[in-house]
Design an enzyme around this catalytic site. Structure first.
Site, short mmCIF file in Angstrom:
data_model
loop_
_atom_site.label_atom_id
_atom_site.label_comp_id
_atom_site.label_asym_id
_atom_site.label_seq_id
_atom_site.Cartn_x
_atom_site.Cartn_y
_atom_site.Cartn_z
N HIS A 18 25.48 32.56 40.76
CA HIS A 18 26.28 33.71 40.32
C HIS A 18 25.39 34.74 39.62
CE1 HIS A 18 29.77 30.66 39.97
NE2 HIS A 18 30.16 31.51 40.90
N LYS A 42 45.81 27.21 38.54
CA LYS A 42 44.65 26.42 38.93
C LYS A 42 44.03 25.81 37.67
CE LYS A 42 40.21 27.17 41.18
NZ LYS A 42 39.34 28.19 41.72
N ARG A 91 27.02 32.59 50.61
CA ARG A 91 26.04 31.51 50.72
C ARG A 91 25.85 31.20 52.20
NH1 ARG A 91 29.30 28.42 46.17
NH2 ARG A 91 30.80 29.74 47.22
N SER A 129 30.00 25.94 41.68
CA SER A 129 30.45 25.41 40.38
C SER A 129 30.92 23.97 40.55
CB SER A 129 31.60 26.26 39.84
OG SER A 129 31.19 27.59 39.68
P1 ADP Z 1 36.05 31.49 43.68
O1 ADP Z 1 36.66 32.20 42.49
O2 ADP Z 1 36.30 32.16 44.99
O3 ADP Z 1 36.24 30.03 43.68
P2 ADP Z 1 33.52 31.50 42.36
O4 ADP Z 1 34.12 31.89 41.09
O5 ADP Z 1 32.81 30.18 42.38
O6 ADP Z 1 34.48 31.66 43.57
O7 ADP Z 1 32.45 32.57 42.80
C1 ADP Z 1 32.67 33.96 42.78
C2 ADP Z 1 31.80 34.60 43.84
O8 ADP Z 1 30.46 34.17 43.68
C3 ADP Z 1 32.20 34.25 45.27
O9 ADP Z 1 32.01 35.40 46.07
C4 ADP Z 1 31.22 33.19 45.67
O10 ADP Z 1 30.99 33.18 47.07
C5 ADP Z 1 29.99 33.64 44.91
N1 ADP Z 1 29.07 32.54 44.66
C6 ADP Z 1 29.32 31.34 44.10
N2 ADP Z 1 28.20 30.57 44.06
C7 ADP Z 1 27.21 31.30 44.62
C8 ADP Z 1 25.83 31.08 44.92
N3 ADP Z 1 25.24 29.91 44.67
N4 ADP Z 1 25.12 32.08 45.50
C9 ADP Z 1 25.74 33.25 45.79
N5 ADP Z 1 27.03 33.52 45.57
C10 ADP Z 1 27.77 32.57 45.00
#
Ligand code: ADP
Length: 167
Positions: A18, A42, A91, A129
């Site tokens: 992130h 959630k 990703r 995460s």
């Molecule tokens: P969500 O709320 O959709 O479950 P997250 O909060 O985990 O997603 O992530 C928010 C954004 O960050 C999403 O666009 C996700 O694809 C991106 N993201 C999460 N982990 C990574 C990573 N390792 N590399 C790049 N982008 C990531």
């Protein structure tokens, strides 16, 4: 005119993947708002205050980044923030279908808003995460995958099990 973007997500918790996306977006836009989703339906490991605090700490080296929580529709938050650009990270190909649907839904709801995708670095392509929590739970090393504040909080929340020897 200030070019502002919103990077929304659950960030439960924020990982180095992130942070990479936030750094790249912050280098392009004048201002980046990291929107931490408070989703009451959630169950998250960390509550909204903890997730915001971890994000603020982890992104404090980026002066043009603000962390804010939001509830409800992302497009409503975007309008309240007077922002037209959504940043999402990609990703693997597996992210694409979900992200594509989300982007089209948001366009349907708010045609003036555009979704920009930033491709992750190869070294973060397997990071999520959920996976870091799983690896941590089973005793694997995740120190290189999350910022120090997140690592500390994970250890506080899930103290390492004391290994009992033979009685
Ligand atoms: P969500 O709320 O959709 O479950 P997250 O909060 O985990 O997603 O992530 C928010 C954004 O960050 C999403 O666009 C996700 O694809 C991106 N993201 C999460 N982990 C990574 C990573 N390792 N590399 C790049 N982008 C990531």
């Amino acid at each position: 005119m200030i070019q502002r973007a919103v990077y929304p997500g659950s960030f439960d918790p924020i990982t180095n993947g992130h942070i990479y996306i936030a750094e790249r977006a912050a280098s392009i836009f004048d201002e980046l708002v990291v929107g931490v989703l408070e989703n009451r339906s959630k169950t998250c490991t960390f509550n909204i205050d903890e997730r915001q605090a971890m994000n603020r700490e982890a992104l404090s080296h980026l002066p043009n980044v603000r962390v804010k929580s939001f509830e409800g529709l992302l497009v409503d938050f975007m309008r309240a923030e007077q922002c037209r650009v959504i940043i999402r990270g990609l990703r693997a190909l597996s992210d694409f279908e979900y992200e594509f649907q989300l982007a089209l839904m948001n366009r349907q709801l708010a045609p003036e808003i555009e979704t920009f995708f930033i491709v992750t670095d190869a070294k973060y392509s397997y990071l999520s995460s959920r996976s870091i929590k799983e690896v941590f739970h089973f005793g694997g090393s995740i120190q290189d995958m999350v910022p120090p504040g997140v690592y500390r909080r994970l250890r506080e929340r899930f103290p390492p099990k004391t290994i009992k020897g033979p009685q």
